[in-house]
Enzyme design. Structure first.
Site, PDB file in Angstrom:
ATOM      1  N   SER A   1       0.826  -1.217   0.000  1.00 11.07           N
ATOM      2  CA  SER A   1       0.000   0.000   0.000  1.00 11.07           C
ATOM      3  C   SER A   1       0.861   1.269   0.000  1.00 11.07           C
ATOM      4  O   SER A   1       2.026   1.253   0.391  1.00 11.07           O
ATOM      5  CB  SER A   1      -0.906   0.012   1.222  1.00 11.07           C
ATOM      6  OG  SER A   1      -1.622  -1.204   1.318  1.00 11.07           O
TER       7      SER A   1
HETATM    8  N1  SAH Z   1      -0.473  -5.054   3.648  1.00 10.89           N
HETATM    9  C1  SAH Z   1       0.274  -5.459   2.466  1.00 10.89           C
HETATM   10  C2  SAH Z   1      -0.432  -5.084   1.176  1.00 10.89           C
HETATM   11  C3  SAH Z   1      -1.364  -6.125   0.833  1.00 10.89           C
HETATM   12  S1  SAH Z   1      -2.280  -6.051  -0.660  1.00 10.89           S
HETATM   13  C4  SAH Z   1       1.683  -4.924   2.499  1.00 10.89           C
HETATM   14  O1  SAH Z   1       2.016  -4.174   3.422  1.00 10.89           O
HETATM   15  O2  SAH Z   1       2.459  -5.281   1.616  1.00 10.89           O
HETATM   16  C5  SAH Z   1      -3.655  -6.978  -0.085  1.00 10.89           C
HETATM   17  C6  SAH Z   1      -3.365  -8.441   0.190  1.00 10.89           C
HETATM   18  O3  SAH Z   1      -4.575  -9.007   0.644  1.00 10.89           O
HETATM   19  C7  SAH Z   1      -2.952  -9.258  -1.025  1.00 10.89           C
HETATM   20  O4  SAH Z   1      -1.703  -9.825  -0.784  1.00 10.89           O
HETATM   21  C8  SAH Z   1      -4.038 -10.328  -1.137  1.00 10.89           C
HETATM   22  O5  SAH Z   1      -3.555 -11.597  -1.538  1.00 10.89           O
HETATM   23  C9  SAH Z   1      -4.577 -10.369   0.274  1.00 10.89           C
HETATM   24  N2  SAH Z   1      -5.925 -10.874   0.466  1.00 10.89           N
HETATM   25  C10 SAH Z   1      -7.036 -10.635  -0.251  1.00 10.89           C
HETATM   26  N3  SAH Z   1      -8.105 -11.264   0.302  1.00 10.89           N
HETATM   27  C11 SAH Z   1      -7.643 -11.898   1.415  1.00 10.89           C
HETATM   28  C12 SAH Z   1      -8.247 -12.720   2.434  1.00 10.89           C
HETATM   29  N4  SAH Z   1      -9.536 -12.996   2.430  1.00 10.89           N
HETATM   30  N5  SAH Z   1      -7.457 -13.196   3.415  1.00 10.89           N
HETATM   31  C13 SAH Z   1      -6.113 -12.930   3.447  1.00 10.89           C
HETATM   32  N6  SAH Z   1      -5.487 -12.168   2.526  1.00 10.89           N
HETATM   33  C14 SAH Z   1      -6.248 -11.665   1.529  1.00 10.89           C
END
Ligand code: SAH
Length: 221
Positions: A63
């Protein structure tokens, strides 16, 4: 850290301090302690301190620093809480939360196995011991067996506030999550009080979709 990266880093934190204000000093200090360049692919390292999201593979993104700061500050952490992150991705957000919790811990769930491995590696490289990355179980949201939590940060956009996550919050708990359609959302703070849920709008944002029961269906399925 090389000179250019250091200049970009000072510029980013000056910009964040200006847009977030004094109240969020602790969040920015925690972010200053986490080397974002270690959470992005080598080809993006020079962009690590630009205020933008960056690709981390598998169609996902780390993000934007501004959103990390806003969502983190919205949780009002005191330092001893149990915190859940949904969507660990690179592990960067989990690392920032861990830095704010000297007497607490972070459980971060991720659905893509390669990112689970990446996040674990990145946290390990940074010597962060109070954050654990879990592979999410099927379509179930969050980590019901590891909760309940004092605070939940959802790093992916949901169509509404998922009941399954409210059920993992302790009374008095806070959750920050993007709510909207698949493309655009509003960063929303939800507080679980004895009188019910209090919901606040914290501004527009854009996150990748949260997939699973009570969120968006996986288009590949
Ligand atoms: N917080 C992360 C950014 C993540 S992007 C960072 O600091 O890098 C959002 C993430 O949510 C993605 O990796 C995606 O695979 C995950 N995601 C989406 N739906 C999800 C779910 N139901 N449970 C766990 N992860 C999920």
């Amino acid at each position: 850290m090389n000179h250019e990266l250091e200049i970009a880093r000072s510029r980013l934190f000056a910009e964040l301090a200006e847009s977030l204000g004094e109240r969020d000093g602790a969040t920015l200090d925690a972010m200053r302690r986490v080397p974002r360049e270690r959470f992005v692919a080598p080809e993006f390292r020079t962009l690590a301190y630009c205020n933008i999201p960056l690709a981390i593979g598998h169609g996902q993104t780390i993000s934007q620093p501004f959103m990390v700061a806003k969502a983190t500050a919205a949780l009002d952490l005191q330092g001893d809480e149990d915190v859940l992150e949904v969507g660990a991705g690179s592990g960067y957000q989990a690392a920032v939360l861990a830095e704010l919790l000297p007497f607490g811990r972070v459980v971060a769930v991720e659905r893509i196995p390669q990112l689970v491995a990446m996040a674990r590696r990145n946290l390990n490289n940074c010597g962060i011991a109070n954050a654990e990355i879990l592979q999410s179980a099927g379509e179930t949201l969050g980590a019901p067996d590891a909760g309940p939590f004092d605070a939940i940060l959802v790093s992916a956009g949901a169509p509404g506030v998922p009941h399954a996550l409210i059920a993992q919050l302790k009374s008095g708990g806070r959750m920050a999550l993007p709510v909207g359609d698949r493309e655009r959302q509003i960063l929303t703070r939800v507080r679980l009080t004895p009188r019910g849920l209090i919901t606040e709008d914290l501004g527009a944002c854009r996150f990748v979709p949260l997939l699973g029961d009570g969120a968006w269906p996986d288009r590949r399925m």
